[in-house]
Design a protein around this motif. Structure first.
Motif, short mmCIF file in Angstrom:
data_model
loop_
_atom_site.label_atom_id
_atom_site.label_comp_id
_atom_site.label_asym_id
_atom_site.label_seq_id
_atom_site.Cartn_x
_atom_site.Cartn_y
_atom_site.Cartn_z
N PRO A 142 0.79 -1.24 0.00
CA PRO A 142 0.00 0.00 0.00
C PRO A 142 0.82 1.29 0.00
O PRO A 142 0.40 2.29 -0.59
N THR A 143 1.96 1.29 0.67
CA THR A 143 2.75 2.54 0.76
C THR A 143 4.12 2.45 0.11
O THR A 143 4.76 3.49 -0.09
N MET A 144 4.59 1.26 -0.23
CA MET A 144 5.93 1.11 -0.79
C MET A 144 5.96 0.32 -2.09
O MET A 144 7.03 0.06 -2.64
N GLY A 145 4.79 -0.09 -2.60
CA GLY A 145 4.73 -0.91 -3.80
C GLY A 145 5.01 -0.12 -5.07
O GLY A 145 4.77 1.09 -5.14
N TYR A 146 5.51 -0.81 -6.06
CA TYR A 146 5.90 -0.17 -7.32
C TYR A 146 4.71 0.52 -8.00
O TYR A 146 4.79 1.70 -8.37
N TYR A 147 3.60 -0.20 -8.15
CA TYR A 147 2.46 0.37 -8.87
C TYR A 147 1.65 1.33 -8.02
O TYR A 147 0.95 2.19 -8.57
N THR A 148 1.71 1.22 -6.72
CA THR A 148 0.89 2.07 -5.87
C THR A 148 1.53 3.43 -5.60
O THR A 148 0.87 4.32 -5.07
N THR A 149 2.78 3.61 -5.99
CA THR A 149 3.48 4.84 -5.62
C THR A 149 3.99 5.66 -6.79
O THR A 149 4.57 6.71 -6.58
N ARG A 150 3.77 5.21 -8.05
CA ARG A 150 4.38 5.95 -9.16
C ARG A 150 3.64 5.68 -10.47
O ARG A 150 2.84 4.75 -10.59
N ASP A 151 3.95 6.51 -11.46
CA ASP A 151 3.57 6.27 -12.85
C ASP A 151 4.80 5.66 -13.52
O ASP A 151 5.79 6.36 -13.76
N PRO A 152 4.76 4.36 -13.85
CA PRO A 152 5.96 3.69 -14.35
C PRO A 152 6.19 3.80 -15.85
O PRO A 152 7.17 3.27 -16.36
N LEU A 153 5.29 4.47 -16.57
CA LEU A 153 5.28 4.41 -18.02
C LEU A 153 6.08 5.52 -18.67
O LEU A 153 6.30 6.58 -18.09
N GLY A 154 6.49 5.27 -19.91
CA GLY A 154 7.09 6.30 -20.76
C GLY A 154 8.57 6.49 -20.54
O GLY A 154 9.23 5.77 -19.78
N ALA A 155 9.11 7.50 -21.23
CA ALA A 155 10.55 7.75 -21.20
C ALA A 155 11.05 8.07 -19.80
O ALA A 155 12.17 7.72 -19.42
N ALA A 156 10.20 8.73 -19.00
CA ALA A 156 10.59 9.09 -17.64
C ALA A 156 10.35 7.95 -16.65
O ALA A 156 10.78 8.03 -15.51
N GLY A 157 9.69 6.88 -17.10
CA GLY A 157 9.42 5.73 -16.23
C GLY A 157 10.40 4.61 -16.49
O GLY A 157 11.54 4.83 -16.91
N ASP A 158 9.92 3.39 -16.29
CA ASP A 158 10.80 2.23 -16.42
C ASP A 158 10.53 1.39 -17.67
O ASP A 158 11.36 0.59 -18.07
N PHE A 159 9.37 1.57 -18.30
CA PHE A 159 9.07 0.80 -19.50
C PHE A 159 8.04 1.55 -20.35
O PHE A 159 7.38 2.47 -19.88
#
Length: 352
Positions: free
Chosen positions: A31-48
């Motif tokens: 809930p507070t430290m998970g990858y998807y729950t804490t960020r936008d992972p997409l695009g050039a500024a993300g991870d994939f």
């Protein structure tokens, strides 16, 4: 050492080694430290970067395939237009734009998104407005015809890994070694759900299962069996699980899956055979993404769009077409499985 790593080590110290599935669940959805729950992972500024972020053509063609399936089934109204794990809402926006001219489609469609990430729900609202109903799971979708897309959704569901022994299977676990996370093996035990895999594996081979994925496929298939509809499941993987496919991606580069839980995307290849067998409805042949998109006319669409481009924009457009379809890029790595009613026809782009 990340805070989530410390949390996981403390959990292991208190309760013993955890399954790979439990590790993935914590790393991605704490809930507070998970990858998807804490960020936008997409695009050039993300991870994939996913296919809808590469080119509008991807979503447009999927939208037309779903709309044709809707017409082929008698244009039921109302119906649920749903997406699982919709990212920023880009794919659904492209689907809606491409289907605007299909008579009656938008009037009958009720838009539903299944999304666990509060951060991404905000992005989806920015893209799609207030026409959306959000869900934590498929359980609360309406009981009516379902036309669904799941693109790069199943690959992020928690897997369990088993290494074959001489007679049974060792479950692969996450343990603590020298104060760090490390892989370990549980005792060799019979695993009745893997009996059929004894014929195509040898000792030390690894097989992956994803109980959550097969449960979701069952839910989708049950809805389609009972009320009609179509689902397009698009992901990387193959017809049957074989080997260790757990991987982590950070800043568009692969890293050790145990290095940065909560700060890297964890995925595994999808076992499409398991999805097809779990769904109590008809399914298509497993189709490479490049073949699927070519059948839907992506090259003609690319040529139409290219007519108004030049310079860097044209070069980027050509590169996007190649990335989506070429066998050495996403064209063969990603596959498409369609679900549809027994006795019906598969959606455009797929065959039986």
């Amino acid at each position: 050492m990340s805070t989530l790593t410390q949390h996981l080590l403390a959990r292991i110290e208190a309760h013993g080694p955890m399954t790979v599935a439990d590790y993935m669940g914590e790393a991605l959805l704490h809930p507070t430290m998970g990858y998807y729950t804490t960020r936008d992972p997409l695009g050039a500024a993300g991870d994939f970067t996913t296919a809808p972020e590469i080119s509008q053509m991807f979503g447009e063609l999927i939208g037309l395939s779903l709309a044709q399936a809707w017409l082929d089934q008698g244009a039921p109204a109302p119906f649920t237009l749903a997406e699982l794990g919709p990212g920023r809402g880009t794919l659904m926006a492209d689907i809606l734009r491409a289907t605007r001219a299909v008579p009656g489609f938008h009037a009958a469609a009720q838009l539903h998104l299944v999304e666990a990430s509060p951060t991404l729900r905000v992005k989806q609202r920015d893209t799609l407005g207030d026409q959306v109903t959000w869900h934590d799971s498929l359980d609360t979708l309406p009981d009516q015809p379902l036309y669904l897309i799941a693109n790069e959704f199943f690959d992020a569901l928690p897997i369990r890994q088993y290494q074959r022994g001489s007679e049974g299977w060792h479950e692969r676990l996450i343990a603590m070694r020298d104060g760090a996370l490390a892989f370990a093996l549980g005792p060799e035990l019979p695993q009745p759900h893997l009996t059929h895999r004894l014929a195509d594996t040898e000792p030390d081979n690894i097989v992956e299962t994803c109980p959550q994925a097969t449960a979701i496929a069952d839910q989708i298939g049950t809805r389609i069996r009972d009320a009609g509809g179509t689902a397009l499941l698009i992901d990387y993987g193959d017809w049957r699980s074989q080997g260790d496919t757990l991987q982590a991606l950070q800043d568009h580069a692969f890293i050790d899956p145990l290095t940065a839980p909560g700060a890297s995307d964890l995925t595994a290849h999808v076992d499409f055979e398991a999805l097809a067998q779990a769904a109590p409805c008809a399914h298509s042949r497993l189709t490479p993404q490049g073949v699927f998109l070519e059948r839907l006319g992506i090259t003609a669409r690319a040529q139409t769009l290219a007519a108004n481009l030049s310079g860097a924009a044209l070069a980027s457009h050509i590169a996007a077409h190649r990335r989506l379809t070429h066998p050495e890029e996403m064209g063969n790595l990603f596959k498409v499985l369609a679900l549809f009613p027994e006795g019906g026809t598969p959606p455009a782009g797929c065959t039986t």
